[in-house]
Design a protein around this motif. Structure first.
Motif, PDB file in Angstrom:
ATOM      1  N   THR A   1       0.834  -1.201   0.000  1.00 24.87           N
ATOM      2  CA  THR A   1       0.000   0.000   0.000  1.00 24.87           C
ATOM      3  C   THR A   1       0.870   1.252   0.000  1.00 24.87           C
ATOM      4  OG1 THR A   1      -1.743  -1.153   1.215  1.00 24.87           O
ATOM      5  CG2 THR A   1      -1.815   1.252   1.218  1.00 24.87           C
ATOM      6  N   ASP A   2       0.627   2.115  -0.989  1.00 28.23           N
ATOM      7  CA  ASP A   2       1.370   3.377  -1.106  1.00 28.23           C
ATOM      8  C   ASP A   2       0.454   4.354  -1.836  1.00 28.23           C
ATOM      9  OD1 ASP A   2       3.052   5.524  -1.792  1.00 28.23           O
ATOM     10  OD2 ASP A   2       4.816   4.223  -1.932  1.00 28.23           O
ATOM     11  N   HIS A   3      -0.299   5.127  -1.077  1.00 29.96           N
ATOM     12  CA  HIS A   3      -1.352   5.945  -1.674  1.00 29.96           C
ATOM     13  C   HIS A   3      -0.805   7.064  -2.553  1.00 29.96           C
ATOM     14  CE1 HIS A   3      -5.619   6.740  -1.920  1.00 29.96           C
ATOM     15  NE2 HIS A   3      -5.364   8.035  -1.838  1.00 29.96           N
ATOM     16  N   GLU A   4       0.259   7.720  -2.135  1.00 32.27           N
ATOM     17  CA  GLU A   4       0.826   8.795  -2.963  1.00 32.27           C
ATOM     18  C   GLU A   4       1.331   8.241  -4.289  1.00 32.27           C
ATOM     19  OE1 GLU A   4       1.396   8.490   0.303  1.00 32.27           O
ATOM     20  OE2 GLU A   4       0.273  10.294   0.907  1.00 32.27           O
ATOM     21  N   LEU A   5       1.991   7.101  -4.241  1.00 36.82           N
ATOM     22  CA  LEU A   5       2.467   6.477  -5.468  1.00 36.82           C
ATOM     23  C   LEU A   5       1.284   6.060  -6.339  1.00 36.82           C
ATOM     24  CD1 LEU A   5       4.967   5.520  -7.045  1.00 36.82           C
ATOM     25  CD2 LEU A   5       4.774   3.327  -5.832  1.00 36.82           C
TER      26      LEU A   5
ATOM     27  N   ASP B   1      -4.861   3.216  -0.983  1.00 38.37           N
ATOM     28  CA  ASP B   1      -5.412   2.978   0.354  1.00 38.37           C
ATOM     29  C   ASP B   1      -6.896   3.339   0.353  1.00 38.37           C
ATOM     30  OD1 ASP B   1      -6.058   2.806   3.016  1.00 38.37           O
ATOM     31  OD2 ASP B   1      -4.453   4.127   3.723  1.00 38.37           O
ATOM     32  N   ALA B   2      -7.766   2.345   0.410  1.00 38.87           N
ATOM     33  CA  ALA B   2      -9.209   2.577   0.356  1.00 38.87           C
ATOM     34  C   ALA B   2      -9.692   3.460   1.500  1.00 38.87           C
ATOM     35  CB  ALA B   2      -9.958   1.242   0.373  1.00 38.87           C
ATOM     36  N   GLU B   3      -9.033   3.407   2.634  1.00 41.08           N
ATOM     37  CA  GLU B   3      -9.460   4.187   3.789  1.00 41.08           C
ATOM     38  C   GLU B   3      -9.260   5.681   3.585  1.00 41.08           C
ATOM     39  OE1 GLU B   3      -7.618   2.730   7.304  1.00 41.08           O
ATOM     40  OE2 GLU B   3      -8.611   0.759   7.202  1.00 41.08           O
TER      41      GLU B   3
ATOM     42  N   THR C   1     -15.692  11.063  -0.564  1.00 40.02           N
ATOM     43  CA  THR C   1     -16.492  11.619  -1.661  1.00 40.02           C
ATOM     44  C   THR C   1     -15.741  12.657  -2.499  1.00 40.02           C
ATOM     45  OG1 THR C   1     -18.549  11.143  -0.493  1.00 40.02           O
ATOM     46  CG2 THR C   1     -18.645  12.803  -2.231  1.00 40.02           C
ATOM     47  N   PRO C   2     -15.000  13.599  -1.922  1.00 33.48           N
ATOM     48  CA  PRO C   2     -14.295  14.569  -2.763  1.00 33.48           C
ATOM     49  C   PRO C   2     -13.261  13.952  -3.707  1.00 33.48           C
ATOM     50  CG  PRO C   2     -14.436  15.366  -0.500  1.00 33.48           C
ATOM     51  CD  PRO C   2     -14.876  13.927  -0.484  1.00 33.48           C
ATOM     52  N   ASP C   3     -12.863  12.725  -3.455  1.00 34.82           N
ATOM     53  CA  ASP C   3     -11.864  12.057  -4.301  1.00 34.82           C
ATOM     54  C   ASP C   3     -12.485  11.332  -5.496  1.00 34.82           C
ATOM     55  OD1 ASP C   3      -9.653  12.666  -2.493  1.00 34.82           O
ATOM     56  OD2 ASP C   3     -10.553  11.168  -1.159  1.00 34.82           O
ATOM     57  N   PHE C   4     -13.803  11.247  -5.548  1.00 34.73           N
ATOM     58  CA  PHE C   4     -14.443  10.436  -6.582  1.00 34.73           C
ATOM     59  C   PHE C   4     -14.079  10.891  -7.998  1.00 34.73           C
ATOM     60  CE2 PHE C   4     -18.295   9.127  -3.732  1.00 34.73           C
ATOM     61  CZ  PHE C   4     -17.446   8.339  -2.977  1.00 34.73           C
TER      62      PHE C   4
ATOM     63  N   LEU D   1     -12.578   0.314  -4.939  1.00 34.87           N
ATOM     64  CA  LEU D   1     -13.772   1.084  -4.592  1.00 34.87           C
ATOM     65  C   LEU D   1     -14.821   0.285  -3.823  1.00 34.87           C
ATOM     66  CD1 LEU D   1     -14.066   3.194  -7.858  1.00 34.87           C
ATOM     67  CD2 LEU D   1     -13.083   3.852  -5.655  1.00 34.87           C
ATOM     68  N   SER D   2     -14.780  -1.019  -3.890  1.00 37.74           N
ATOM     69  CA  SER D   2     -15.706  -1.821  -3.077  1.00 37.74           C
ATOM     70  C   SER D   2     -15.345  -1.757  -1.602  1.00 37.74           C
ATOM     71  CB  SER D   2     -15.697  -3.278  -3.543  1.00 37.74           C
ATOM     72  OG  SER D   2     -14.408  -3.848  -3.395  1.00 37.74           O
ATOM     73  N   ARG D   3     -14.162  -1.238  -1.280  1.00 35.68           N
ATOM     74  CA  ARG D   3     -13.686  -1.225   0.109  1.00 35.68           C
ATOM     75  C   ARG D   3     -13.754   0.153   0.755  1.00 35.68           C
ATOM     76  NH1 ARG D   3      -8.598  -2.066   0.730  1.00 35.68           N
ATOM     77  NH2 ARG D   3      -7.877  -1.786  -1.394  1.00 35.68           N
ATOM     78  N   ILE D   4     -14.232   1.149   0.022  1.00 35.41           N
ATOM     79  CA  ILE D   4     -14.264   2.493   0.599  1.00 35.41           C
ATOM     80  C   ILE D   4     -15.465   2.653   1.527  1.00 35.41           C
ATOM     81  CG2 ILE D   4     -13.087   3.433  -1.421  1.00 35.41           C
ATOM     82  CD1 ILE D   4     -15.748   4.683  -2.276  1.00 35.41           C
ATOM     83  N   ALA D   5     -15.356   3.583   2.478  1.00 39.64           N
ATOM     84  CA  ALA D   5     -16.440   3.793   3.433  1.00 39.64           C
ATOM     85  C   ALA D   5     -17.656   4.445   2.783  1.00 39.64           C
ATOM     86  CB  ALA D   5     -15.940   4.657   4.594  1.00 39.64           C
ATOM     87  N   ASP D   6     -17.423   5.280   1.769  1.00 42.54           N
ATOM     88  CA  ASP D   6     -18.518   6.031   1.135  1.00 42.54           C
ATOM     89  C   ASP D   6     -19.063   5.338  -0.105  1.00 42.54           C
ATOM     90  OD1 ASP D   6     -18.192   7.939   3.075  1.00 42.54           O
ATOM     91  OD2 ASP D   6     -17.010   9.300   1.834  1.00 42.54           O
ATOM     92  N   VAL D   7     -19.084   4.016  -0.107  1.00 44.71           N
ATOM     93  CA  VAL D   7     -19.523   3.296  -1.306  1.00 44.71           C
ATOM     94  C   VAL D   7     -20.979   3.600  -1.659  1.00 44.71           C
ATOM     95  CG1 VAL D   7     -20.186   1.173  -0.095  1.00 44.71           C
ATOM     96  CG2 VAL D   7     -19.453   1.059  -2.484  1.00 44.71           C
ATOM     97  N   ALA D   8     -21.832   3.846  -0.663  1.00 51.35           N
ATOM     98  CA  ALA D   8     -23.235   4.171  -0.945  1.00 51.35           C
ATOM     99  C   ALA D   8     -23.346   5.503  -1.676  1.00 51.35           C
ATOM    100  CB  ALA D   8     -24.044   4.199   0.347  1.00 51.35           C
ATOM    101  N   ASP D   9     -22.509   6.464  -1.292  1.00 51.21           N
ATOM    102  CA  ASP D   9     -22.499   7.761  -1.972  1.00 51.21           C
ATOM    103  C   ASP D   9     -21.954   7.616  -3.384  1.00 51.21           C
ATOM    104  OD1 ASP D   9     -22.916  10.503  -2.185  1.00 51.21           O
ATOM    105  OD2 ASP D   9     -20.914  11.004  -1.470  1.00 51.21           O
TER     106      ASP D   9
END
Length: 204
Positions: free
Chosen positions: A52-56, A77-79, A83-86, A107-115
């Motif tokens: 996991t390396d979100h910046e990369l 990193d799904a965490e 929403t602003p990143d969509f 994207l199935s692992r993000i907290a805002d999947v309903a949004d």
């Protein structure tokens, strides 16, 4: 440093090149600035080595190179995605393969999947709707009313789209039998709805 990591990854990818797979991808319209035809399992293995390396991941995702973009989805990193990143992640979904890998890897692992589901199913982009439907289906935590609303929205908006029908089927099959029945009764009269109805009828 990021550019150096990209060069190292490209070196590894060249060793995994698959000409036959590349020709098939081009035939189906999966063209990029560069595409090495590397199989998904090899891409996942490379991503696993990176970790996991979100910046990369964000840097890789902006590159118009098939394998680099797909690796990005597996090392993000799904965490950290809200929403602003969509819009950022939507920008790279240029074909069904990216849509499918984005839903599976990230994207199935993000907290805002309903949004995500609500926003992308009411967008004007069928690939985003397809990705969101698959993401919600894999997540399994979206409220039934939200799932039904998103399915109906996508099926009405994309009235003749096989991918949307497939994504809607995947999500619908996570619902309880009585809710599925109510969903089918509420479907509009169009080709996407017919495909969805046929698939669910066959799978029930």
């Amino acid at each position: 440093m990021l550019e150096q990591k990209k060069r190292l990854l490209l070196f590894r990818l060249r060793k995994e090149m698959n000409g036959a797979a590349l020709d098939t991808m081009r035939y189906f319209g999966a063209d990029y600035e560069r595409n090495y035809g590397v199989q998904i399992y090899a891409i996942r293995n490379l991503a696993r080595e990176i970790g996991t390396d979100h910046e990369l991941a964000e840097y890789f995702y902006t590159q118009n190179i098939r394998e680099v973009r797909l690796v990005a989805l597996w090392i993000a990193d799904a965490e950290r995605i809200t929403t602003p990143d969509f819009d950022f992640w939507a920008s790279g979904i240029i074909n069904s393969e990216v849509a499918e890998q984005a839903s599976h890897a990230l994207l199935s692992r993000i907290a805002d999947v309903a949004d995500l589901l609500q926003r992308w199913c009411s967008s004007d982009n069928a690939l985003l709707a397809y990705c969101a439907l698959l993401s919600a289906a894999r997540n399994g935590g979206v409220e039934p009313t939200a799932a039904v609303s998103a399915i109906l929205s996508a099926v009405a908006k994309f009235s003749d789209n096989r991918l949307v029908a497939q994504g809607a089927t995947a999500l619908a099959m996570q619902l309880k039998e009585d809710i599925i029945g109510a969903l089918l009764d509420a479907l509009p009269d169009n080709p996407t709805a017919k495909l969805l109805n046929d698939e669910i009828s066959w799978m029930r």
